[in-house]
Structure formats: C-alpha cells, structure tokens
Write a protein that holds these residues in place. Structure first.
Motif, PDB file in Angstrom:
ATOM      1  N   TYR A 102       0.846  -1.188   0.000  1.00  0.00           N
ATOM      2  CA  TYR A 102       0.000   0.000   0.000  1.00  0.00           C
ATOM      3  C   TYR A 102       0.889   1.248   0.000  1.00  0.00           C
ATOM      4  CZ  TYR A 102      -3.840  -3.091   1.287  1.00  0.00           C
ATOM      5  OH  TYR A 102      -4.768  -4.066   1.294  1.00  0.00           O
ATOM      6  N   ASP A 133      -3.281   5.368  -0.807  1.00  0.00           N
ATOM      7  CA  ASP A 133      -4.198   4.355  -0.277  1.00  0.00           C
ATOM      8  C   ASP A 133      -4.653   4.721   1.137  1.00  0.00           C
ATOM      9  OD1 ASP A 133      -4.141   2.702  -2.520  1.00  0.00           O
ATOM     10  OD2 ASP A 133      -2.230   1.826  -1.878  1.00  0.00           O
ATOM     11  N   VAL A 134      -3.710   5.244   1.913  1.00  0.00           N
ATOM     12  CA  VAL A 134      -4.037   5.642   3.284  1.00  0.00           C
ATOM     13  C   VAL A 134      -5.020   6.796   3.272  1.00  0.00           C
ATOM     14  CG1 VAL A 134      -3.137   6.502   5.473  1.00  0.00           C
ATOM     15  CG2 VAL A 134      -1.790   4.882   4.123  1.00  0.00           C
ATOM     16  N   LYS A 144      -8.351   5.908   2.262  1.00  0.00           N
ATOM     17  CA  LYS A 144      -8.908   4.931   3.212  1.00  0.00           C
ATOM     18  C   LYS A 144      -9.069   3.530   2.632  1.00  0.00           C
ATOM     19  CE  LYS A 144     -10.709   7.961   6.639  1.00  0.00           C
ATOM     20  NZ  LYS A 144     -10.282   9.236   6.134  1.00  0.00           N
ATOM     21  N   CYS A 154      -6.659   1.487   3.077  1.00  0.00           N
ATOM     22  CA  CYS A 154      -5.940   0.668   4.061  1.00  0.00           C
ATOM     23  C   CYS A 154      -5.688   1.505   5.306  1.00  0.00           C
ATOM     24  CB  CYS A 154      -4.622   0.175   3.491  1.00  0.00           C
ATOM     25  SG  CYS A 154      -3.414   1.481   3.290  1.00  0.00           S
ATOM     26  N   LYS A 155      -5.247   0.857   6.370  1.00  0.00           N
ATOM     27  CA  LYS A 155      -4.889   1.596   7.576  1.00  0.00           C
ATOM     28  C   LYS A 155      -3.461   2.104   7.414  1.00  0.00           C
ATOM     29  CE  LYS A 155      -7.874  -0.430  11.010  1.00  0.00           C
ATOM     30  NZ  LYS A 155      -8.244  -1.793  10.538  1.00  0.00           N
ATOM     31  N   LEU A 156      -3.138   3.161   8.168  1.00  0.00           N
ATOM     32  CA  LEU A 156      -1.800   3.728   8.090  1.00  0.00           C
ATOM     33  C   LEU A 156      -0.732   2.669   8.397  1.00  0.00           C
ATOM     34  CD1 LEU A 156       0.141   6.088   7.817  1.00  0.00           C
ATOM     35  CD2 LEU A 156      -0.443   6.811  10.115  1.00  0.00           C
ATOM     36  N   GLN A 195      -0.748  -0.439   7.954  1.00  0.00           N
ATOM     37  CA  GLN A 195      -0.574  -1.428   6.886  1.00  0.00           C
ATOM     38  C   GLN A 195       0.339  -0.919   5.780  1.00  0.00           C
ATOM     39  OE1 GLN A 195      -4.948  -1.888   6.382  1.00  0.00           O
ATOM     40  NE2 GLN A 195      -4.453  -4.072   6.273  1.00  0.00           N
ATOM     41  N   ALA A 196       0.341   0.388   5.591  1.00  0.00           N
ATOM     42  CA  ALA A 196       1.136   0.948   4.495  1.00  0.00           C
ATOM     43  C   ALA A 196       2.600   1.144   4.891  1.00  0.00           C
ATOM     44  CB  ALA A 196       0.536   2.276   4.054  1.00  0.00           C
ATOM     45  N   LEU A 241       6.901   5.295   4.646  1.00  0.00           N
ATOM     46  CA  LEU A 241       5.566   5.388   4.046  1.00  0.00           C
ATOM     47  C   LEU A 241       5.784   5.804   2.591  1.00  0.00           C
ATOM     48  CD1 LEU A 241       2.494   5.371   4.191  1.00  0.00           C
ATOM     49  CD2 LEU A 241       2.566   7.707   5.082  1.00  0.00           C
ATOM     50  N   ILE A 288      -2.078  12.388   8.707  1.00  0.00           N
ATOM     51  CA  ILE A 288      -1.119  11.278   8.736  1.00  0.00           C
ATOM     52  C   ILE A 288       0.058  11.595   9.660  1.00  0.00           C
ATOM     53  CG2 ILE A 288       0.609  10.054   7.353  1.00  0.00           C
ATOM     54  CD1 ILE A 288      -1.353   9.989   5.078  1.00  0.00           C
TER      55      ILE A 288
END
Lengths: 266, 228
Positions: free
Chosen positions: A58, A62-63, A66, A68-70, A72-73, A86, A105
C-alpha cells in the motif's frame, strides 16, 4: 510526541531523497524511532534508495483514500527495527494528496515515532504544499550552484510564511572542494551569507553516495566514508548536540603533500 | 454686508498682478465681484500680457471651480493666470504628502520571488537576494547587501537615489531608467549609491559622499513640501 521535519529544496536533483534516506538511517543508528514519508507522488524513489521497493503493497494515497490503515502501508526497514517508510504512490496523481490528509497522517505518526522525515518533491506547487503541511521543522538542501541557491532562497521565503514551521536549517550538499578552491564553485560561507539561515551541515560530493544508493543502502549505514560521517553529524545536530563541521580539507591536504613531495623531487 | 467690504484686493508687483481674494465670502459672490473688478480695470490694447497670481487665503477650490476662475480671468484680455495659491489642501492630499515623505523601515531579508513596495522612502534593514525586488516612490537605502533589483522613484521621480551598504545589484531602476549589472563577474562595491546623472542620461554608481553635492535636498523635511 515526535517531530516532523520536511526536507525540501525547490530545485530538483540536489539530493533531497538521498538526504532524507541518510538522515533517517543515521537517526535510526542512534536508536530513534524514525518514519520516512515520500510525498513525491508519481515519481517516488525514496523506496528505491532505501532498497525497499519490492516490499510496497500500500502507499500514502491508499491511506488517504482509506483503502488501508496507516500501519498497513508502513514498511519496516530491512536493517533497522526502528525505521519505517511510508511510500508515495506511483500511479496516482498529485492532487490525490491534500494538505489536510498529510496533516492527519503526520499527526498520527507523531504519536508513535520520534522523528518523521518528509521527502518533498521538487517545485513549489501542490506537492510542496502537501509536504510542508504537517511539518514542524524544515531542512533546505542546496548544492553550491547559483541556480540551486536561488531556488533555495525562494523556498526559504515561502517557508518563512508558514506559521507552523520553525525557521528552516540548511544543508549544503555535493561540495567539491577543489572547485571551491579554484573559485569555480560557491563556497559554504558565501551560501550561508546569502541565505542567512542556520547551517545544519555540509556534505562533500562523494562517489560512495551514488554507489550506495544504487545498492539500495544509504551511505550513512557504512561507517567509513566522509559522506556517511557528514550525515551522522547532521543527525547528531538534529538531536541537539554541538558537532563541529567536517573539514573538507583532508583529502586536499594529502594531495597537496604529494604535490609538495613531487615538487621537491623535480 | 458683502458690498461694504472689499472682497478682492489687487496689488501690482514687478512680476504682474496679485489678486487677494477674501476667503469668507461664497464662491459665486467671489466670481461676481471678480467679474466686476476686472471689467472696470481696462488696459490699453498695445500693452503686453499681464501675469496674474491669485491668493485664495484659506479657501479651497474644487477642480471645476478652479477652472471657472481661470476661465473668467482668461476672458479678460491681457490677463494670464500664472498660479493659484491657497493655504489649504484636502486632507487626502496632505496624508499622501505625509506618506510620500515618510521613511518606511523594513526589517527582513527580501528573498528570491519576493517583492516589497512602499510609498515614500524605504530603509531596508536586511538584504535583497538575487531574484528579490524592492520598490519605493522615494529613495531606497539598504543597510545590507543589495543583490537583487531595486527600483526607486516609482513611477517618475528621477531625483530619487538608491544607496546600499553593499551593492551588487542585478538591476538598478530609478524612475524610468534601468541599468543592469555587467555580463562579466564583478565584485560588489561597499557604501555606494546609484543616481541618475542628468548629463549622461543614465544611472551611475558612485561613492555615497557625492550625494551631499548632487542631491542636497535629501536633507530634511522641506523638500517634501516642495515636491508636494
């Protein structure tokens, strides 16, 4: 609560991404929790310099959108447990990132990390505005060239208008000492005098930097090059230590000695 | 009543006539009186033109009133209006004068892409970097390094000067004159100024000391009144 530092320059190709990667690595070496953010949407390469390209699933867009969650990226570095990246999106458009999204973020990351380093894209448009949005501090990178100093000056002017950002600090990158000596390159004092901001560090032009980043391994990770030492010193200054500037003379000194030696013989 | 008092006094001087006009009567009264007075004062055909200076006292005339007055006097042959003087000016004009005569202090580094413009003189405590620009309707004094563009005397004051502690500008502009830096690399100069040399018709850069001789009226406040 961590600190967000944007690394910017105005002009492209002066070493923002390399600087971000190396300061991040150096801070991680000192066991700080660091997160690097690449905001150069569409032209990402902080991941390449860090050698983490193959782990991206990700990205920042993507963050924001939304998908994915932060967490996850975020990509964990292969060398340090306390260093994360990131990545920027490669296929999206610059407008997908917004200053508000960036602020959110960065605010979230600040809870968890000591330092958040934001790699800013070249230019002064939307990409720059996004990158600066969440920052508390700024580092301006310039090379000893007139055009680069001019753009750095422009960027500093813009940064001064940002109320949330502290007065920027300066890194002079890619100094070639022999050219400075001959007067073919601006010297550090001259640059500092024109830009009139605090100098955070100087980095000599070193082939090792290019070699290392091609291997996806920031030069700061290897202890025995001059550039590595320079980046580590910069990291120490960010932590608040007082470290004298590296002398650019050393090599030149040896060279001069050799010349003298040859001179004596002839 | 108005009739009993003389509204208009005429005095002859070597330079012509001066009309003192009472400032307590109305404008129309004044015109009627003036008409009458001037009609009674006939002049011979062969005499030269007489210049007239009008002293309005504490009276203020609008533009069209002034035009009416000039028209009236012009209609009398042999009379030419040289000037109309009044003790009063509108508040706005006074404030503009004040604005123009003030020295504006600016304390910052003017960086690439930034433009600072002021009415009146500018005293910049800081540098002008290449790509930066400062503009003033009066003079410009830079206590710092002038490396960018400075434009004094905007738009048309050719007497304006630009002085700097360190001068290495990309361009100097004064009123409608422009000079640029030479194409070869030069060292800047310390404590110098740029002014328009009226004989050479261009901007020259010289030591600060010449200002005392060439622009003596930088001193003091009086010159502002003269400019006004």
């Amino acid at each position: 609560m961590g600190e967000a530092i944007v690394i910017t320059s105005g002009k492209g190709g002066v070493g923002k991404t390399t600087t971000t990667a190396n300061i991040g690595t150096a801070l991680a070496l000192m066991e700080k929790k660091v997160c690097l953010i690449d905001t150069d949407i569409g032209l990402r390469n902080l991941d390449v310099v860090m050698g983490l390209e193959n782990r991206i699933i990700y990205d920042i867009v993507d963050v924001i959108q939304k998908r994915c969650k932060l967490k996850q990226a975020l990509i964990k570095d292969k060398r340090f447990d306390c260093l994360y990246l990131l990545p920027a999106a490669q296929t999206s458009d610059k407008s997908d990132l917004t200053p508000e999204g960036m602020e959110a973020i960065v605010a979230e990351l600040k809870q968890e990390y000591d330092y958040i380093l934001i790699d800013c894209p070249a230019g002064i448009e939307q990409g720059y505005k996004n990158a600066v949005a969440g920052a508390d501090k700024a580092i301006v990178v310039t090379t000893p060239e007139k055009s680069s100093v001019r753009d750095a000056d422009r960027i500093i002017g813009l940064l001064e208008k940002e109320e949330k950002v502290e007065p920027p600090h300066l890194i002079v990158n890619r100094i070639r000492n022999h050219m400075v000596k001959n007067g073919d390159m601006l010297d550090v004092d001259e640059i500092v005098q024109i830009l009139s901001i605090e100098l955070l560090g100087i980095v000599a032009d070193d082939d090792e930097v290019i070699k290392a980043s091609n291997h996806g391994e920031p030069v700061a990770f290897h202890p025995n090059t001059k550039a590595s030492l320079a980046y580590r010193n910069i990291a120490r200054r960010i932590l608040g230590e007082t470290v004298p500037l590296l002398s650019l003379e050393e090599e030149k000194g040896m060279f001069a000695k050799m010349k003298k030696f040859l001179g004596m013989r002839s | 009543m108005a009739g009993s008092k003389q509204l208009i006094t005429i005095k002859g001087t070597r330079d012509g006539l001066t009309l003192y006009i009472d400032d307590s009567c109305s404008f129309s009264e004044m015109l009627t009186e003036l008409e009458a007075t001037l009609s009674t004062n006939h002049v011979a055909e062969d005499e030269p033109m007489i210049t007239v200076t009008i002293q309005l006292g504490n009276r203020y005339l609008h533009e069209n009133q002034e035009e009416q007055l000039r028209e009236l006097i012009r209609s009398k042959n042999k009379l030419v209006v040289q000037s109309i003087e009044s003790n009063v000016i509108p508040k706005k004009q006074a404030l503009d004068w004040l604005e123009d005569s003030e020295v504006k202090v600016v304390n910052k580094v003017v960086r690439s892409g930034q433009v600072i413009e002021v009415q009146g003189d500018m005293l910049l405590i800081g540098d002008v970097n290449p790509g930066g620009k400062i503009m003033a309707s009066g003079n410009i004094f830079v206590m710092g390094n002038l490396r960018g563009v400075a434009h004094a005397g905007v738009p048309n004051n050719r007497e304006a000067v630009i002085a700097a502690a360190y001068m290495k500008p990309t361009q100097l502009r004064i009123a409608d004159y422009i000079s640029r830096s030479p194409d070869y690399e030069t060292e800047g100069v310390y404590m110098e100024c740029g002014i328009i040399d009226h004989e050479q018709e261009k901007i020259i850069i010289d030591r600060l000391q010449i200002l005392a001789r060439k622009r003596p009226d930088i001193n003091g406040f009086e010159r502002r009144m003269i400019h006004g």
